[in-house]
Design a protein around this motif. Structure first.
Motif, PDB file in Angstrom:
ATOM      1  N   ASP A 151       0.944  -1.360   0.070  1.00  0.00           N
ATOM      2  CA  ASP A 151       0.419   0.068   0.049  1.00  0.00           C
ATOM      3  C   ASP A 151       0.804   1.153   0.435  1.00  0.00           C
ATOM      4  O   ASP A 151       2.049   1.432   0.928  1.00  0.00           O
ATOM      5  CB  ASP A 151      -1.019   0.427   1.174  1.00  0.00           C
ATOM      6  CG  ASP A 151      -1.804  -1.358   0.856  1.00  0.00           C
ATOM      7  OD1 ASP A 151      -1.908  -1.771   0.135  1.00  0.00           O
ATOM      8  OD2 ASP A 151      -2.029  -1.389   2.082  1.00  0.00           O
ATOM      9  N   SER A 152       0.687   2.200  -0.891  1.00  0.00           N
ATOM     10  CA  SER A 152       1.068   3.454  -0.874  1.00  0.00           C
ATOM     11  C   SER A 152       0.734   4.100  -0.803  1.00  0.00           C
ATOM     12  O   SER A 152      -0.657   4.547  -0.293  1.00  0.00           O
ATOM     13  CB  SER A 152       2.017   3.419  -2.580  1.00  0.00           C
ATOM     14  OG  SER A 152       0.793   3.382  -3.317  1.00  0.00           O
ATOM     15  N   GLY A 153       1.071   5.935  -0.275  1.00  0.00           N
ATOM     16  CA  GLY A 153       0.517   6.921  -0.293  1.00  0.00           C
ATOM     17  C   GLY A 153       1.517   7.877   0.803  1.00  0.00           C
ATOM     18  O   GLY A 153       2.920   7.822   0.212  1.00  0.00           O
ATOM     19  N   PRO A 154       0.988   9.093   1.194  1.00  0.00           N
ATOM     20  CA  PRO A 154       2.530   9.652   1.892  1.00  0.00           C
ATOM     21  C   PRO A 154       3.176   8.816   2.698  1.00  0.00           C
ATOM     22  O   PRO A 154       2.634   7.766   3.789  1.00  0.00           O
ATOM     23  CB  PRO A 154       1.378  11.080   2.613  1.00  0.00           C
ATOM     24  CG  PRO A 154       0.045  10.546   1.771  1.00  0.00           C
ATOM     25  CD  PRO A 154       0.015   9.135   1.983  1.00  0.00           C
ATOM     26  N   ARG A 155       3.669   9.760   3.315  1.00  0.00           N
ATOM     27  CA  ARG A 155       5.217   9.161   4.898  1.00  0.00           C
ATOM     28  C   ARG A 155       4.118   8.252   6.162  1.00  0.00           C
ATOM     29  O   ARG A 155       2.821   8.746   6.189  1.00  0.00           O
ATOM     30  CB  ARG A 155       5.538  10.129   5.155  1.00  0.00           C
ATOM     31  CG  ARG A 155       6.703  10.700   4.402  1.00  0.00           C
ATOM     32  CD  ARG A 155       8.057  11.039   4.671  1.00  0.00           C
ATOM     33  NE  ARG A 155       7.580  11.769   5.798  1.00  0.00           N
ATOM     34  CZ  ARG A 155       6.929  13.244   5.354  1.00  0.00           C
ATOM     35  NH1 ARG A 155       7.320  13.725   4.371  1.00  0.00           N
ATOM     36  NH2 ARG A 155       6.977  14.110   6.252  1.00  0.00           N
ATOM     37  N   ALA A 156       4.722   7.420   6.515  1.00  0.00           N
ATOM     38  CA  ALA A 156       4.134   6.607   7.899  1.00  0.00           C
ATOM     39  C   ALA A 156       3.747   7.851   8.630  1.00  0.00           C
ATOM     40  O   ALA A 156       2.585   7.196   9.298  1.00  0.00           O
ATOM     41  CB  ALA A 156       4.407   5.529   7.824  1.00  0.00           C
ATOM     42  N   ASP A 157       4.420   8.223   8.540  1.00  0.00           N
ATOM     43  CA  ASP A 157       4.472   9.657  10.385  1.00  0.00           C
ATOM     44  C   ASP A 157       3.316  10.602   9.774  1.00  0.00           C
ATOM     45  O   ASP A 157       3.569  11.168  10.333  1.00  0.00           O
ATOM     46  CB  ASP A 157       5.908   9.660  10.625  1.00  0.00           C
ATOM     47  CG  ASP A 157       6.688  10.603   9.704  1.00  0.00           C
ATOM     48  OD1 ASP A 157       7.267  11.052   9.861  1.00  0.00           O
ATOM     49  OD2 ASP A 157       5.991  10.929   8.196  1.00  0.00           O
ATOM     50  N   ASP A 158       3.460  10.497   8.501  1.00  0.00           N
ATOM     51  CA  ASP A 158       1.939  11.582   8.124  1.00  0.00           C
ATOM     52  C   ASP A 158       0.721  11.567   8.722  1.00  0.00           C
ATOM     53  O   ASP A 158       0.171  12.666   8.957  1.00  0.00           O
ATOM     54  CB  ASP A 158       2.032  12.273   6.437  1.00  0.00           C
ATOM     55  CG  ASP A 158       3.128  12.445   5.782  1.00  0.00           C
ATOM     56  OD1 ASP A 158       2.805  12.718   4.643  1.00  0.00           O
ATOM     57  OD2 ASP A 158       4.324  12.982   6.906  1.00  0.00           O
ATOM     58  N   ASP A 159       0.886  10.358   9.492  1.00  0.00           N
ATOM     59  CA  ASP A 159      -0.804  10.390   9.637  1.00  0.00           C
ATOM     60  C   ASP A 159      -0.860   8.917  10.607  1.00  0.00           C
ATOM     61  O   ASP A 159      -0.360   7.876   9.813  1.00  0.00           O
ATOM     62  CB  ASP A 159      -1.920  10.055   8.461  1.00  0.00           C
ATOM     63  CG  ASP A 159      -3.371  10.126   9.312  1.00  0.00           C
ATOM     64  OD1 ASP A 159      -3.326   9.903  10.417  1.00  0.00           O
ATOM     65  OD2 ASP A 159      -3.947   9.134   8.246  1.00  0.00           O
ATOM     66  N   THR A 160      -1.617   8.988  12.154  1.00  0.00           N
ATOM     67  CA  THR A 160      -1.108   7.337  12.947  1.00  0.00           C
ATOM     68  C   THR A 160      -2.423   6.522  12.792  1.00  0.00           C
ATOM     69  O   THR A 160      -2.198   6.203  13.118  1.00  0.00           O
ATOM     70  CB  THR A 160      -0.695   8.706  13.973  1.00  0.00           C
ATOM     71  OG1 THR A 160      -1.401   9.432  14.992  1.00  0.00           O
ATOM     72  CG2 THR A 160       0.935   9.279  13.730  1.00  0.00           C
ATOM     73  N   SER A 161      -3.647   7.125  12.580  1.00  0.00           N
ATOM     74  CA  SER A 161      -4.915   7.139  12.591  1.00  0.00           C
ATOM     75  C   SER A 161      -5.193   5.245  11.368  1.00  0.00           C
ATOM     76  O   SER A 161      -4.274   5.689  10.262  1.00  0.00           O
ATOM     77  CB  SER A 161      -6.049   7.596  11.234  1.00  0.00           C
ATOM     78  OG  SER A 161      -7.245   6.831  11.739  1.00  0.00           O
ATOM     79  N   GLN A 162      -4.858   4.210  11.914  1.00  0.00           N
ATOM     80  CA  GLN A 162      -5.634   3.095  11.004  1.00  0.00           C
ATOM     81  C   GLN A 162      -7.200   2.393  10.828  1.00  0.00           C
ATOM     82  O   GLN A 162      -7.613   3.201  11.900  1.00  0.00           O
ATOM     83  CB  GLN A 162      -4.819   2.235  12.024  1.00  0.00           C
ATOM     84  CG  GLN A 162      -3.280   2.307  11.925  1.00  0.00           C
ATOM     85  CD  GLN A 162      -2.776   2.298  11.009  1.00  0.00           C
ATOM     86  OE1 GLN A 162      -2.926   1.299   9.977  1.00  0.00           O
ATOM     87  NE2 GLN A 162      -1.379   2.815  10.602  1.00  0.00           N
ATOM     88  N   SER A 163      -7.393   2.439  10.182  1.00  0.00           N
ATOM     89  CA  SER A 163      -9.007   1.566   9.645  1.00  0.00           C
ATOM     90  C   SER A 163      -8.672   0.313   9.051  1.00  0.00           C
ATOM     91  O   SER A 163      -8.305   0.295   7.664  1.00  0.00           O
ATOM     92  CB  SER A 163      -9.809   2.654   9.516  1.00  0.00           C
ATOM     93  OG  SER A 163     -10.545   2.326   9.050  1.00  0.00           O
ATOM     94  N   PRO A 164      -8.591  -1.149   9.431  1.00  0.00           N
ATOM     95  CA  PRO A 164      -8.916  -1.884   9.286  1.00  0.00           C
ATOM     96  C   PRO A 164      -9.901  -1.894   7.931  1.00  0.00           C
ATOM     97  O   PRO A 164     -10.020  -2.484   7.065  1.00  0.00           O
ATOM     98  CB  PRO A 164      -9.005  -2.748  10.214  1.00  0.00           C
ATOM     99  CG  PRO A 164      -8.476  -2.200  11.365  1.00  0.00           C
ATOM    100  CD  PRO A 164      -8.704  -0.233  11.502  1.00  0.00           C
ATOM    101  N   ARG A 165     -10.837  -1.258   8.286  1.00  0.00           N
ATOM    102  CA  ARG A 165     -12.078  -1.163   7.341  1.00  0.00           C
ATOM    103  C   ARG A 165     -12.407  -0.651   6.120  1.00  0.00           C
ATOM    104  O   ARG A 165     -12.851  -1.325   4.938  1.00  0.00           O
ATOM    105  CB  ARG A 165     -13.311  -0.613   8.627  1.00  0.00           C
ATOM    106  CG  ARG A 165     -14.356  -1.191   9.444  1.00  0.00           C
ATOM    107  CD  ARG A 165     -14.849  -1.021  10.420  1.00  0.00           C
ATOM    108  NE  ARG A 165     -16.201  -0.381   9.568  1.00  0.00           N
ATOM    109  CZ  ARG A 165     -16.554   1.007   9.604  1.00  0.00           C
ATOM    110  NH1 ARG A 165     -16.840   1.331  10.291  1.00  0.00           N
ATOM    111  NH2 ARG A 165     -18.335   0.539   8.975  1.00  0.00           N
TER     112      ARG A 165
END
Length: 300
Positions: A26-40
């Motif tokens: 999975d790609s996107g902004p850097r991992a430290d840009d957003d800490t919220s996780q949503s398995p859904r």
């Protein structure tokens, strides 16, 4: 990035959930840009990818003609003035010549691989009306005639050579080009759409607005409200597809003003998009290039 405000009928009465990160490919902004996780959210993206893999829709998509760039192309010489550029952006044209009345009913799309596809051909008048409103104030571009020729355009299967109407412009040595063949009909998605805000705060992606020359990033339009930190768009990549899923970061509680902001977001990919189908996790179908009802739709 550009931001455009669009008014909504009602207030945004509830905060949106922040965007999530995907692991692995999975790609996107850097991992430290957003800490919220949503398995859904992640699960919905995987469901869409799995549904399209090997489906009849994927086969139809791989065999169709789906332009992924502007069907209207400015003169190769560029615009002579800012006034002319504004006239083009505002679709402000004047017709001062006769357009061809009769044409062939079909035109051929060709790819470097040797594959070809026959598609219905637009008449010159229909092509002209797709980009010319003729009713705006201010500077205008004057069309003095047209003839049928060819151009190239990026498609879901790579760059294709297609028939195009070449519109002569007063004062210009090179024409304004309008692709003359209609896109293929969009195949029926193998998975049903889900509702806005579902799956832990997913929002649909209305359109693709561009891509990098090397195919390693795409730019899409994403929505957010007036009381958040903006949209986040992430990608689940497989060998057959790239599923984009959008959400909103930093949403704050309480009612917001009656508007929704549309923002262009660049999404980096681990490998070039190539002929992989670009899918929206909410709609469960391909992301169109440009407004579906505009002059440069990805499909009919």
């Amino acid at each position: 990035m550009t931001t455009r405000a669009k008014h909504l009928v009602s207030l945004l009465l509830a905060p949106l959930l922040g965007a999530c990160l995907l692991a692995g490919c999975d790609s996107g902004p850097r991992a430290d840009d957003d800490t919220s996780q949503s398995p859904r959210q992640r699960e919905r993206a995987r469901q869409v990818a799995d549904a399209w893999r090997g489906s009849a829709a994927a086969t139809a998509w791989s065999q169709g003609y789906y332009p992924m760039a502007d069907a209207v192309q400015a003169p190769e010489s560029g615009w002579h003035s800012q006034a002319d550029e504004h006239a083009y952006e505002n679709r402000n044209f004047a017709l001062r010549g006769k357009l061809p009345a009769g044409t062939a009913a079909q035109g051929k799309v060709g790819w470097p691989s040797g594959d070809t596809l026959t598609r219905p051909l637009w008449a010159a008048e229909q092509a002209y009306r797709s980009f010319a409103l003729d009713d705006g104030a201010g500077p205008r571009l004057t069309v003095t005639g047209a003839k049928l020729g060819t151009t190239t355009i990026a498609t879901s299967r790579g760059t294709a050579t297609v028939p195009a109407w070449l519109f002569a412009l007063d004062g210009y040595g090179t024409p304004l080009k309008r692709v003359a063949v209609t896109p293929s009909k969009l195949p029926r998605s193998p998975i049903a759409s889900t509702s806005q805000g579902s799956a832990g705060g997913l929002w649909s992606i209305p359109e693709m607005t561009g891509s990098a020359a090397d195919g390693r990033s795409v730019t899409v339009e994403a929505a957010h409200g007036a009381c958040d930190d903006g949209p986040v768009v992430r990608a689940l990549e497989t060998d057959e597809s790239v599923v984009l899923y959008a959400s909103v970061a930093g949403a704050r509680s309480g009612p917001c003003t009656a508007q929704m902001l549309m923002q262009d977001v660049e999404v980096e990919l681990h490998k070039p998009l190539g002929d992989r189908v670009l899918l929206d996790a909410v709609a469960g179908r391909p992301v169109p290039y440009g407004e579906p009802g505009g002059p440069s739709p990805s499909w009919s």
